[in-house]
Design an enzyme around this catalytic site. Structure first.
Site, short mmCIF file in Angstrom:
data_model
loop_
_atom_site.label_atom_id
_atom_site.label_comp_id
_atom_site.label_asym_id
_atom_site.label_seq_id
_atom_site.Cartn_x
_atom_site.Cartn_y
_atom_site.Cartn_z
N HIS A 177 -50.99 -50.57 -2.45
CA HIS A 177 -51.91 -50.97 -3.52
C HIS A 177 -51.89 -52.50 -3.74
CE1 HIS A 177 -54.19 -50.61 -7.21
NE2 HIS A 177 -54.16 -49.30 -7.17
N GLU A 312 -57.35 -49.86 -0.41
CA GLU A 312 -56.27 -48.87 -0.32
C GLU A 312 -56.68 -47.81 0.70
OE1 GLU A 312 -55.65 -47.55 -4.54
OE2 GLU A 312 -56.98 -49.23 -4.85
#
Ligand code: BGC
Length: 347
Positions: A177, A312
């Site tokens: 992330h 992501e």
């Protein structure tokens, strides 16, 4: 090349968090901390040779513990959302922690991201982190052994390799992330960054950010990044999906074009370019929509809306409830493996 290990901080229970620093001979420096197997920093030269950190996050453990919105963290065992925190597995309902609005399960309630992982250097350019998740953690079945290996190469690639095995059938979907800002500072937002995404379809969501199940064409929508387009060009369009999420917070279905990166981002002022390659079917483009300047990031800079972007790589959100999506159920003892590469260039 070299890997250096140092002290980063102590958790509230006294547990030590370590910092791994890997350098290559082109001036690129990758830093990883053992809390959340977090990509702590990535220093790269701009077109004038000035070296800056291109990740948005926190200088110290204090920020990670008090302000985190998953900056740099590895997310597991299931990244992104599962509707109502539940799904069926082998005819039985699995009920997860509903950590978002008491309804959805987001990022598996942060279990892997908030854990301190074991770690050791490998050779002169890599670190392997490992974590064992107990059976039943956040409601998931199966004790899971997970490993994440970060490698920095001499050709300026950060490779992230994930592997995991559970002792019961379960779903597995890891991501990283990291919030990037290729300008090298979070002082300005990322709306001027130019993005190309090899994705002709994306998964629109409902008001809980759960995919409706439709794979919608990006053509003639603000989601079309098949040609390089600035992130900000259409982010404020009156598009229902964008308005609902305050920007991009959507999964794109990757086309995986042979010989091409899945995503390319270019920042014209610094000349930095980031290419993303993955073997996973999707990528969540998240443009830091919920940052609002109230949390303080690296160098004391408040993290404003769109201070960073995330790409992501992942299986699609809520896959366990969508039999038509590429599936990520792994049998007991079956190994999950995947690799995502961030390649850095300057022009
Ligand atoms: C989600 C966002 C969320 C962010 C931080 C992203 O993966 O899609 O909705 O705000 O993570 O948790």
């Amino acid at each position: 090349m070299s890997v250096n290990v140092s002290f980063f901080g102590n958790m509230p229970d006294g547990k030590e968090v370590r910092l791994f620093t890997i350098k290559n001979s082109n001036g690129i420096i990758l830093q990883v901390i053992t809390l959340g197997a977090t990509l702590q920093a990535l220093y790269t030269p701009d077109k004038y040779g000035r070296v800056n950190d291109i990740t948005v996050g926190f200088d110290s453990l204090y920020g990670h513990l008090n302000f985190t919105d998953y900056q740099g963290k590895v997310v597991g065992r299931y990244a992104n959302r599962i509707a109502n925190g539940s799904f069926m597995m082998n005819g039985k309902k699995v009920q997860l922690t509903q950590n978002e609005k008491g309804k959805t399960c987001l990022h598996s309630a942060g279990e892997f991201s908030n854990a301190v992982w074991d770690a050791e250097p490998v050779g002169d350019n890599a670190v392997v982190l490992s974590y064992t998740s107990p059976d039943g953690a956040s409601g998931f079945d199966g004790k899971m052994d997970a490993k994440v290996k970060y490698t920095l190469t001499e050709d300026n690639k950060v490779e992230i390799e994930y592997s995991a095995v559970s002792d019961k059938d379960t779903v597995i979907n890891f991501t990283n992330h990291t919030y990037f800002n290729l300008s090298g500072s979070a002082m300005s937002d990322v709306l001027g960054h130019v993005l190309k995404l090899n994705a002709k379809k994306f998964t629109p969501t409902d008001e809980d950010s759960i995919p409706t199940g439709q794979l919608r064409s990006v053509f003639n929508t603000p989601f079309d990044f098949t040609n390089p387009t600035s992130i900000g060009k259409r982010i404020h369009d009156r598009d229902a999906q964008l308005v609902m999420c305050r920007g991009y917070d959507h999964n794109f279905c990757l086309d995986h074009v042979d010989g091409e990166a899945d995503a390319v981002v270019y920042e014209p002022v610094s000349g930095r370019q980031l290419k993303v390659y993955t073997d996973l079917p999707g990528v969540q483009l998240y443009t830091g929509n919920f940052l609002d300047g109230t949390i303080i990031g690296k160098g004391g800079i408040p993290l404003i809306q769109h201070a960073g972007f995330c790409l992501e790589t992942q299986y699609y959100p809520d896959t366990p409830n969508h039999p038509d999506f590429p599936q990520c159920t792994f049998k007991a003892g079956e190994e999950y493996k995947s690799k995502t590469t961030f390649e850095i260039n300057v022009f």
